[in-house]
Design a protein around this motif. Structure first.
Motif, PDB file in Angstrom:
ATOM      1  N   SER A 127       6.050   6.480  -7.314  1.00 49.20           N
ATOM      2  CA  SER A 127       7.426   6.940  -7.502  1.00 49.20           C
ATOM      3  C   SER A 127       8.239   6.526  -6.287  1.00 49.20           C
ATOM      4  N   ARG A 128       9.410   6.012  -6.538  1.00 50.22           N
ATOM      5  CA  ARG A 128      10.251   5.431  -5.492  1.00 50.22           C
ATOM      6  C   ARG A 128      11.518   6.268  -5.330  1.00 50.22           C
ATOM      7  N   PHE A 129      11.943   6.479  -4.078  1.00 55.05           N
ATOM      8  CA  PHE A 129      13.124   7.300  -3.810  1.00 55.05           C
ATOM      9  C   PHE A 129      13.837   6.760  -2.577  1.00 55.05           C
ATOM     10  N   ARG A 130      15.122   7.048  -2.481  1.00 58.28           N
ATOM     11  CA  ARG A 130      15.942   6.527  -1.385  1.00 58.28           C
ATOM     12  C   ARG A 130      15.896   7.484  -0.196  1.00 58.28           C
ATOM     13  N   LEU A 131      15.703   6.910   0.983  1.00 55.62           N
ATOM     14  CA  LEU A 131      15.742   7.661   2.232  1.00 55.62           C
ATOM     15  C   LEU A 131      17.070   7.457   2.949  1.00 55.62           C
ATOM     16  N   THR A 132      17.450   6.187   3.139  1.00 50.64           N
ATOM     17  CA  THR A 132      18.735   5.829   3.725  1.00 50.64           C
ATOM     18  C   THR A 132      19.307   4.681   2.908  1.00 50.64           C
ATOM     19  N   GLU A 133      20.433   4.182   3.329  1.00 51.78           N
ATOM     20  CA  GLU A 133      21.066   3.088   2.603  1.00 51.78           C
ATOM     21  C   GLU A 133      20.183   1.849   2.551  1.00 51.78           C
ATOM     22  N   ASP A 134      19.386   1.637   3.594  1.00 48.61           N
ATOM     23  CA  ASP A 134      18.575   0.413   3.640  1.00 48.61           C
ATOM     24  C   ASP A 134      17.070   0.680   3.639  1.00 48.61           C
ATOM     25  N   ARG A 135      16.649   1.915   3.375  1.00 47.67           N
ATOM     26  CA  ARG A 135      15.222   2.237   3.409  1.00 47.67           C
ATOM     27  C   ARG A 135      14.865   3.139   2.229  1.00 47.67           C
ATOM     28  N   ARG A 136      13.743   2.804   1.563  1.00 46.12           N
ATOM     29  CA  ARG A 136      13.257   3.631   0.457  1.00 46.12           C
ATOM     30  C   ARG A 136      11.836   4.082   0.731  1.00 46.12           C
ATOM     31  N   GLY A 137      11.478   5.210   0.146  1.00 47.17           N
ATOM     32  CA  GLY A 137      10.117   5.719   0.224  1.00 47.17           C
ATOM     33  C   GLY A 137       9.411   5.570  -1.102  1.00 47.17           C
ATOM     34  N   VAL A 138       8.066   5.547  -1.059  1.00 46.87           N
ATOM     35  CA  VAL A 138       7.247   5.455  -2.258  1.00 46.87           C
ATOM     36  C   VAL A 138       6.092   6.435  -2.120  1.00 46.87           C
ATOM     37  N   LEU A 139       5.906   7.292  -3.107  1.00 49.14           N
ATOM     38  CA  LEU A 139       4.732   8.148  -3.200  1.00 49.14           C
ATOM     39  C   LEU A 139       3.786   7.510  -4.204  1.00 49.14           C
ATOM     40  N   ALA A 140       2.547   7.244  -3.807  1.00 51.96           N
ATOM     41  CA  ALA A 140       1.619   6.529  -4.675  1.00 51.96           C
ATOM     42  C   ALA A 140       0.242   7.182  -4.646  1.00 51.96           C
ATOM     43  N   GLU A 141      -0.453   7.057  -5.770  1.00 51.62           N
ATOM     44  CA  GLU A 141      -1.860   7.459  -5.875  1.00 51.62           C
ATOM     45  C   GLU A 141      -2.660   6.240  -6.322  1.00 51.62           C
ATOM     46  N   VAL A 142      -3.678   5.896  -5.545  1.00 48.58           N
ATOM     47  CA  VAL A 142      -4.495   4.713  -5.800  1.00 48.58           C
ATOM     48  C   VAL A 142      -5.956   5.147  -5.867  1.00 48.58           C
ATOM     49  N   VAL A 143      -6.711   4.595  -6.815  1.00 49.67           N
ATOM     50  CA  VAL A 143      -8.122   4.961  -6.934  1.00 49.67           C
ATOM     51  C   VAL A 143      -8.989   3.715  -7.023  1.00 49.67           C
ATOM     52  N   ARG A 144     -10.252   3.889  -6.628  1.00 48.68           N
ATOM     53  CA  ARG A 144     -11.316   2.932  -6.911  1.00 48.68           C
ATOM     54  C   ARG A 144     -12.488   3.718  -7.493  1.00 48.68           C
ATOM     55  N   ILE A 145     -13.183   3.114  -8.437  1.00 49.08           N
ATOM     56  CA  ILE A 145     -14.247   3.824  -9.156  1.00 49.08           C
ATOM     57  C   ILE A 145     -15.511   2.985  -9.159  1.00 49.08           C
ATOM     58  N   VAL A 146     -16.635   3.644  -8.895  1.00 48.92           N
ATOM     59  CA  VAL A 146     -17.953   3.029  -9.061  1.00 48.92           C
ATOM     60  C   VAL A 146     -18.574   3.663 -10.301  1.00 48.92           C
ATOM     61  N   PRO A 147     -18.709   2.904 -11.407  1.00 48.20           N
ATOM     62  CA  PRO A 147     -19.230   3.497 -12.646  1.00 48.20           C
ATOM     63  C   PRO A 147     -20.655   4.014 -12.471  1.00 48.20           C
ATOM     64  N   GLN A 148     -20.884   5.218 -12.942  1.00 51.11           N
ATOM     65  CA  GLN A 148     -22.215   5.817 -13.004  1.00 51.11           C
ATOM     66  C   GLN A 148     -22.328   6.509 -14.352  1.00 51.11           C
ATOM     67  N   GLU A 149     -23.537   6.565 -14.881  1.00 48.89           N
ATOM     68  CA  GLU A 149     -23.708   7.077 -16.240  1.00 48.89           C
ATOM     69  C   GLU A 149     -23.288   8.540 -16.356  1.00 48.89           C
ATOM     70  N   ALA A 150     -23.668   9.354 -15.394  1.00 47.07           N
ATOM     71  CA  ALA A 150     -23.380  10.777 -15.503  1.00 47.07           C
ATOM     72  C   ALA A 150     -21.957  11.091 -15.067  1.00 47.07           C
ATOM     73  N   ASN A 151     -21.604  10.673 -13.866  1.00 46.30           N
ATOM     74  CA  ASN A 151     -20.273  10.980 -13.337  1.00 46.30           C
ATOM     75  C   ASN A 151     -19.892   9.902 -12.334  1.00 46.30           C
ATOM     76  N   PRO A 152     -18.863   9.123 -12.611  1.00 44.77           N
ATOM     77  CA  PRO A 152     -18.511   8.017 -11.723  1.00 44.77           C
ATOM     78  C   PRO A 152     -18.152   8.498 -10.319  1.00 44.77           C
ATOM     79  N   LEU A 153     -18.539   7.692  -9.334  1.00 42.99           N
ATOM     80  CA  LEU A 153     -18.109   7.939  -7.966  1.00 42.99           C
ATOM     81  C   LEU A 153     -16.661   7.495  -7.840  1.00 42.99           C
ATOM     82  N   HIS A 154     -15.875   8.287  -7.177  1.00 44.90           N
ATOM     83  CA  HIS A 154     -14.428   8.166  -7.258  1.00 44.90           C
ATOM     84  C   HIS A 154     -13.829   8.205  -5.858  1.00 44.90           C
TER      85      HIS A 154
END
Length: 313
Positions: A201-228
Protein backbone atom coordinates in the motif's frame (compact mmCIF):
# COMPACT_ATOMS: atom_id res chain seq x y z
CA UNK A 1 -14.39 -15.77 18.96
CA UNK A 2 -12.40 -18.92 18.39
CA UNK A 3 -12.33 -18.61 14.62
CA UNK A 4 -10.39 -15.59 13.46
CA UNK A 5 -10.35 -15.17 9.64
CA UNK A 6 -6.95 -14.65 8.08
CA UNK A 7 -7.30 -11.68 5.82
CA UNK A 8 -4.96 -12.55 2.97
CA UNK A 9 -5.07 -10.08 0.06
CA UNK A 10 -4.29 -10.73 -3.58
CA UNK A 11 -0.92 -12.49 -4.00
CA UNK A 12 1.59 -11.16 -6.51
CA UNK A 13 4.36 -13.62 -7.36
CA UNK A 14 7.74 -12.27 -8.39
CA UNK A 15 10.19 -14.03 -10.67
CA UNK A 16 12.60 -16.25 -8.80
CA UNK A 17 15.47 -14.50 -10.51
CA UNK A 18 15.04 -11.64 -8.05
CA UNK A 19 16.07 -13.94 -5.23
CA UNK A 20 19.49 -14.53 -6.72
CA UNK A 21 20.77 -11.03 -6.04
CA UNK A 22 24.36 -11.34 -4.91
CA UNK A 23 25.54 -9.94 -1.62
CA UNK A 24 27.73 -7.54 -3.57
CA UNK A 25 24.56 -5.99 -5.06
CA UNK A 26 22.74 -5.56 -1.77
CA UNK A 27 22.22 -2.03 -0.54
CA UNK A 28 22.38 -0.90 3.02
CA UNK A 29 18.81 -0.59 4.27
CA UNK A 30 17.97 1.58 7.25
CA UNK A 31 16.37 -1.24 9.17
CA UNK A 32 15.06 -0.82 12.67
CA UNK A 33 14.11 -4.40 13.54
CA UNK A 34 16.32 -7.41 13.07
CA UNK A 35 15.11 -10.93 13.76
CA UNK A 36 17.35 -13.71 15.00
CA UNK A 37 17.98 -16.68 12.73
CA UNK A 38 16.17 -19.86 13.71
CA UNK A 39 16.29 -23.49 12.65
CA UNK A 40 13.52 -24.86 10.41
CA UNK A 41 10.39 -25.54 12.41
CA UNK A 42 11.00 -22.80 14.99
CA UNK A 43 9.57 -19.32 15.06
CA UNK A 44 11.95 -16.36 15.00
CA UNK A 45 10.26 -13.18 16.14
CA UNK A 46 12.34 -10.68 18.00
CA UNK A 47 10.05 -8.80 20.34
CA UNK A 48 10.87 -5.11 20.26
CA UNK A 49 9.33 -3.08 23.05
CA UNK A 50 7.85 0.15 21.81
CA UNK A 51 7.90 3.47 23.57
CA UNK A 52 4.80 4.50 25.52
CA UNK A 53 1.82 5.59 23.48
CA UNK A 54 2.06 9.15 22.17
CA UNK A 55 -0.67 10.94 24.08
CA UNK A 56 -0.89 13.51 21.28
CA UNK A 57 -2.93 10.84 19.46
CA UNK A 58 -5.48 10.70 22.27
CA UNK A 59 -6.23 8.54 25.30
CA UNK A 60 -8.52 6.05 23.56
CA UNK A 61 -9.39 4.91 20.05
CA UNK A 62 -11.68 2.36 18.48
CA UNK A 63 -11.69 -0.25 15.74
CA UNK A 64 -14.70 -2.16 14.36
CA UNK A 65 -15.66 -5.26 16.32
CA UNK A 66 -16.73 -8.50 14.67
CA UNK A 67 -20.41 -7.62 15.17
CA UNK A 68 -21.60 -4.85 12.81
CA UNK A 69 -22.37 -1.61 14.59
CA UNK A 70 -20.12 -2.46 17.53
CA UNK A 71 -16.61 -1.24 18.30
CA UNK A 72 -13.68 -2.41 20.36
CA UNK A 73 -12.42 0.40 22.57
CA UNK A 74 -8.64 0.35 22.74
CA UNK A 75 -6.86 1.81 25.75
CA UNK A 76 -3.27 2.31 24.50
CA UNK A 77 -1.94 2.44 28.06
CA UNK A 78 -1.96 -1.37 27.89
CA UNK A 79 0.84 -2.88 25.81
CA UNK A 80 2.11 -6.29 24.77
CA UNK A 81 3.73 -7.04 28.13
CA UNK A 82 0.31 -7.23 29.77
CA UNK A 83 -2.71 -9.55 29.58
CA UNK A 84 -6.22 -8.26 29.06
CA UNK A 85 -7.58 -10.60 31.73
CA UNK A 86 -5.57 -8.66 34.33
CA UNK A 87 -6.76 -5.24 33.24
CA UNK A 88 -9.38 -3.22 35.03
CA UNK A 89 -11.09 -1.76 31.95
CA UNK A 90 -13.95 0.51 32.88
CA UNK A 91 -16.17 1.85 30.11
CA UNK A 92 -17.71 4.41 32.42
CA UNK A 93 -14.61 6.55 31.92
CA UNK A 94 -15.04 6.60 28.14
CA UNK A 95 -18.82 6.70 27.84
CA UNK A 96 -19.83 9.88 26.06
CA UNK A 97 -16.36 10.35 24.52
CA UNK A 98 -16.58 11.69 20.98
CA UNK A 99 -14.67 9.89 18.24
CA UNK A 100 -14.09 10.79 14.61
CA UNK A 101 -14.61 7.87 12.21
CA UNK A 102 -11.82 7.52 9.65
CA UNK A 103 -11.47 5.47 6.47
CA UNK A 104 -8.31 6.09 4.47
CA UNK A 105 -8.03 9.83 4.03
CA UNK A 106 -11.72 10.48 4.69
CA UNK A 107 -13.43 11.66 7.85
CA UNK A 108 -16.86 10.01 7.98
CA UNK A 109 -18.44 11.80 10.91
CA UNK A 110 -18.61 11.96 14.68
CA UNK A 111 -19.89 9.35 17.11
CA UNK A 112 -20.14 9.04 20.87
CA UNK A 113 -19.19 6.01 22.94
CA UNK A 114 -22.48 4.62 24.15
CA UNK A 115 -23.72 1.51 25.92
CA UNK A 116 -21.26 -1.22 26.81
CA UNK A 117 -21.95 -4.73 25.49
CA UNK A 118 -21.32 -7.56 28.00
CA UNK A 119 -18.84 -10.20 26.86
CA UNK A 120 -20.19 -13.75 26.86
CA UNK A 121 -17.30 -15.45 25.06
CA UNK A 122 -14.99 -15.95 28.01
CA UNK A 123 -12.11 -14.62 25.93
CA UNK A 124 -9.66 -11.88 26.88
CA UNK A 125 -10.81 -9.07 24.62
CA UNK A 126 -11.10 -5.31 24.55
CA UNK A 127 -14.38 -3.89 25.84
CA UNK A 128 -17.14 -3.66 23.26
CA UNK A 129 -19.44 -0.65 23.00
CA UNK A 130 -22.09 0.83 20.77
CA UNK A 131 -21.06 3.98 18.90
CA UNK A 132 -23.96 6.42 18.72
CA UNK A 133 -23.83 8.81 15.73
CA UNK A 134 -23.75 12.49 16.60
CA UNK A 135 -25.29 13.31 13.20
CA UNK A 136 -27.75 11.11 11.27
CA UNK A 137 -25.56 10.98 8.14
CA UNK A 138 -22.57 9.33 9.84
CA UNK A 139 -21.40 6.50 7.54
CA UNK A 140 -20.64 3.96 10.24
CA UNK A 141 -20.52 0.96 7.92
CA UNK A 142 -17.37 2.16 6.14
CA UNK A 143 -15.06 3.22 8.95
CA UNK A 144 -11.70 1.59 9.78
CA UNK A 145 -10.53 3.43 12.92
CA UNK A 146 -11.90 6.15 15.19
CA UNK A 147 -9.88 8.68 17.15
CA UNK A 148 -10.75 11.65 19.34
CA UNK A 149 -11.40 14.71 17.16
CA UNK A 150 -8.43 16.90 16.28
CA UNK A 151 -5.87 14.31 17.38
CA UNK A 152 -5.04 12.66 14.06
CA UNK A 153 -5.86 13.00 10.37
CA UNK A 154 -6.27 10.07 8.02
CA UNK A 155 -3.95 9.75 5.02
CA UNK A 156 -5.22 8.19 1.80
CA UNK A 157 -3.43 5.07 0.58
CA UNK A 158 -3.79 2.87 -2.47
CA UNK A 159 -3.07 -0.86 -2.72
CA UNK A 160 -1.83 -3.04 -5.56
CA UNK A 161 -5.28 -4.08 -6.86
CA UNK A 162 -6.26 -0.42 -7.21
CA UNK A 163 -3.23 0.57 -9.28
CA UNK A 164 -2.90 0.36 -13.03
CA UNK A 165 -1.33 -2.93 -14.24
CA UNK A 166 1.92 -1.14 -15.10
CA UNK A 167 2.16 0.64 -11.73
CA UNK A 168 1.20 -2.54 -9.87
CA UNK A 169 3.91 -4.56 -11.62
CA UNK A 170 6.53 -1.85 -11.07
CA UNK A 171 5.76 -1.55 -7.37
CA UNK A 172 5.71 -5.34 -6.90
CA UNK A 173 9.13 -5.76 -8.48
CA UNK A 174 10.58 -2.82 -6.52
CA UNK A 175 9.30 -4.25 -3.20
CA UNK A 176 10.68 -7.72 -3.97
CA UNK A 177 14.07 -6.26 -4.89
CA UNK A 178 14.16 -4.28 -1.64
CA UNK A 179 13.36 -7.45 0.32
CA UNK A 180 16.13 -9.35 -1.45
CA UNK A 181 18.68 -6.71 -0.37
CA UNK A 182 17.98 -6.92 3.36
CA UNK A 183 21.16 -7.79 5.21
CA UNK A 184 19.68 -10.04 7.93
CA UNK A 185 18.87 -12.90 5.53
CA UNK A 186 20.71 -15.61 7.48
CA UNK A 187 18.39 -18.60 6.95
CA UNK A 188 19.92 -20.75 4.20
CA UNK A 189 16.77 -22.86 3.78
CA UNK A 190 15.05 -19.98 1.93
CA UNK A 191 17.90 -19.22 -0.46
CA UNK A 192 16.71 -19.38 -4.06
CA UNK A 193 13.02 -19.27 -3.08
CA UNK A 194 10.93 -16.60 -4.82
CA UNK A 195 9.76 -13.56 -2.94
CA UNK A 196 5.98 -13.21 -3.03
CA UNK A 197 4.50 -9.76 -2.41
CA UNK A 198 1.26 -10.39 -0.58
CA UNK A 199 0.34 -6.75 -0.21
CA UNK A 200 1.72 -3.29 -0.80
CA UNK A 201 0.00 0.00 0.00
CA UNK A 202 1.37 3.36 -1.05
CA UNK A 203 0.77 6.72 0.67
CA UNK A 204 2.11 10.27 0.44
CA UNK A 205 4.47 11.61 3.08
CA UNK A 206 5.54 14.91 1.48
CA UNK A 207 5.22 16.50 -1.92
CA UNK A 208 8.24 14.59 -3.20
CA UNK A 209 8.31 11.49 -0.96
CA UNK A 210 5.95 8.52 -0.63
CA UNK A 211 5.81 5.62 1.79
CA UNK A 212 4.96 1.97 1.10
CA UNK A 213 3.74 -0.64 3.58
CA UNK A 214 4.46 -4.12 2.23
CA UNK A 215 4.25 -7.76 3.29
CA UNK A 216 6.60 -10.20 1.55
CA UNK A 217 6.83 -13.96 2.09
CA UNK A 218 8.97 -16.91 1.07
CA UNK A 219 7.76 -20.49 1.50
CA UNK A 220 9.52 -23.84 1.70
CA UNK A 221 6.88 -26.47 0.80
CA UNK A 222 6.47 -29.28 3.32
CA UNK A 223 3.79 -31.94 3.30
CA UNK A 224 2.41 -31.25 6.76
CA UNK A 225 2.95 -27.52 7.20
CA UNK A 226 5.10 -25.32 4.95
CA UNK A 227 7.98 -23.40 6.47
CA UNK A 228 7.15 -19.75 6.15
CA UNK A 229 9.14 -16.52 6.20
CA UNK A 230 7.27 -13.23 6.55
CA UNK A 231 8.83 -9.78 6.12
CA UNK A 232 6.82 -6.68 7.00
CA UNK A 233 8.42 -3.56 5.55
CA UNK A 234 7.99 0.18 5.37
CA UNK A 235 9.79 1.66 2.40
CA UNK A 236 10.15 5.14 0.99
CA UNK A 237 10.44 6.37 -2.58
CA UNK A 238 11.31 9.75 -4.05
CA UNK A 239 9.20 11.21 -6.81
CA UNK A 240 12.19 11.54 -9.14
CA UNK A 241 13.13 7.84 -8.78
CA UNK A 242 9.92 5.84 -8.17
CA UNK A 243 11.51 2.51 -9.20
CA UNK A 244 13.95 2.64 -6.25
CA UNK A 245 12.66 1.92 -2.76
CA UNK A 246 14.68 2.55 0.41
CA UNK A 247 13.90 0.28 3.35
CA UNK A 248 13.08 2.42 6.39
CA UNK A 249 11.82 -0.38 8.67
CA UNK A 250 11.43 -4.13 8.54
CA UNK A 251 10.74 -7.10 10.75
CA UNK A 252 11.25 -10.73 9.77
CA UNK A 253 9.53 -13.80 11.23
CA UNK A 254 10.33 -17.44 10.40
CA UNK A 255 8.27 -20.45 11.41
CA UNK A 256 5.46 -22.80 10.44
CA UNK A 257 2.78 -21.15 8.34
CA UNK A 258 0.09 -21.69 10.96
CA UNK A 259 2.12 -19.71 13.52
CA UNK A 260 2.55 -16.63 11.32
CA UNK A 261 0.29 -13.61 11.73
CA UNK A 262 -1.63 -12.03 8.91
CA UNK A 263 -1.21 -8.29 8.49
CA UNK A 264 -3.93 -5.71 7.84
CA UNK A 265 -3.24 -2.03 7.32
CA UNK A 266 -5.98 -0.27 9.27
CA UNK A 267 -4.86 3.31 8.72
CA UNK A 268 -2.10 5.69 7.77
CA UNK A 269 -2.31 8.62 10.15
CA UNK A 270 -0.67 11.96 10.67
CA UNK A 271 -0.41 13.38 14.18
CA UNK A 272 -0.45 17.17 13.62
CA UNK A 273 0.77 18.01 17.14
CA UNK A 274 3.88 15.89 16.59
CA UNK A 275 4.28 16.43 12.84
CA UNK A 276 4.74 12.70 12.26
CA UNK A 277 3.17 9.97 10.14
CA UNK A 278 2.28 6.58 11.60
CA UNK A 279 0.81 3.34 10.29
CA UNK A 280 -1.62 1.32 12.38
CA UNK A 281 -1.55 -2.44 11.73
CA UNK A 282 -3.71 -5.29 12.90
CA UNK A 283 -1.78 -8.56 13.33
CA UNK A 284 -4.15 -11.57 13.31
CA UNK A 285 -3.37 -15.12 14.28
CA UNK A 286 -5.55 -18.18 14.76
CA UNK A 287 -7.07 -17.21 18.10
CA UNK A 288 -6.73 -13.45 18.37
CA UNK A 289 -4.96 -10.27 17.36
CA UNK A 290 -2.65 -7.46 18.42
CA UNK A 291 -2.39 -3.90 17.15
CA UNK A 292 0.88 -2.27 16.19
CA UNK A 293 1.81 1.36 15.59
CA UNK A 294 4.94 2.12 13.54
CA UNK A 295 6.02 5.75 13.54
CA UNK A 296 8.14 7.87 11.23
CA UNK A 297 11.29 9.06 13.02
CA UNK A 298 12.68 11.07 10.09
CA UNK A 299 13.31 10.73 6.35
CA UNK A 300 14.07 7.07 5.67
CA UNK A 301 13.65 6.04 9.33
CA UNK A 302 10.66 4.41 11.04
CA UNK A 303 10.38 2.74 14.46
CA UNK A 304 7.82 0.64 16.24
CA UNK A 305 6.15 3.01 18.66
CA UNK A 306 3.59 0.77 20.35
CA UNK A 307 2.16 -2.75 20.34
CA UNK A 308 -1.06 -3.59 22.13
CA UNK A 309 -1.93 -6.32 24.53
CA UNK A 310 -3.13 -9.54 22.86
CA UNK A 311 -6.90 -9.84 22.44
CA UNK A 312 -8.34 -13.31 21.87
CA UNK A 313 -9.06 -16.72 23.29
Amino acid sequence: MTDWPRRLPLVFAVLAALTSCSREDRGTGKDTVLADASPPGGVARRVVRGAPWDTAAGAVFAIPAEVPGMAWLIDPAYTDDQRLDTLQLDLRRDRGTELNLISGGDSLGMVQVGMAVPDSTGCNIWPVAVLDPVAPNTARGEWRVAFQPGRVTGVAFDSLPGLSPADSARLTVAVARAASRLEDDTSAVFRGRPYVVRQASRFRLTEDRRGVLAEVVRIVPQEANPLHEQIVMILEELRESPAVLTTAYHERAIGLEEATTSVELLAVLRVPAAGRHTVLLRRDQENGFTLQLVEQAGPGRWNQRWRSAFAGC
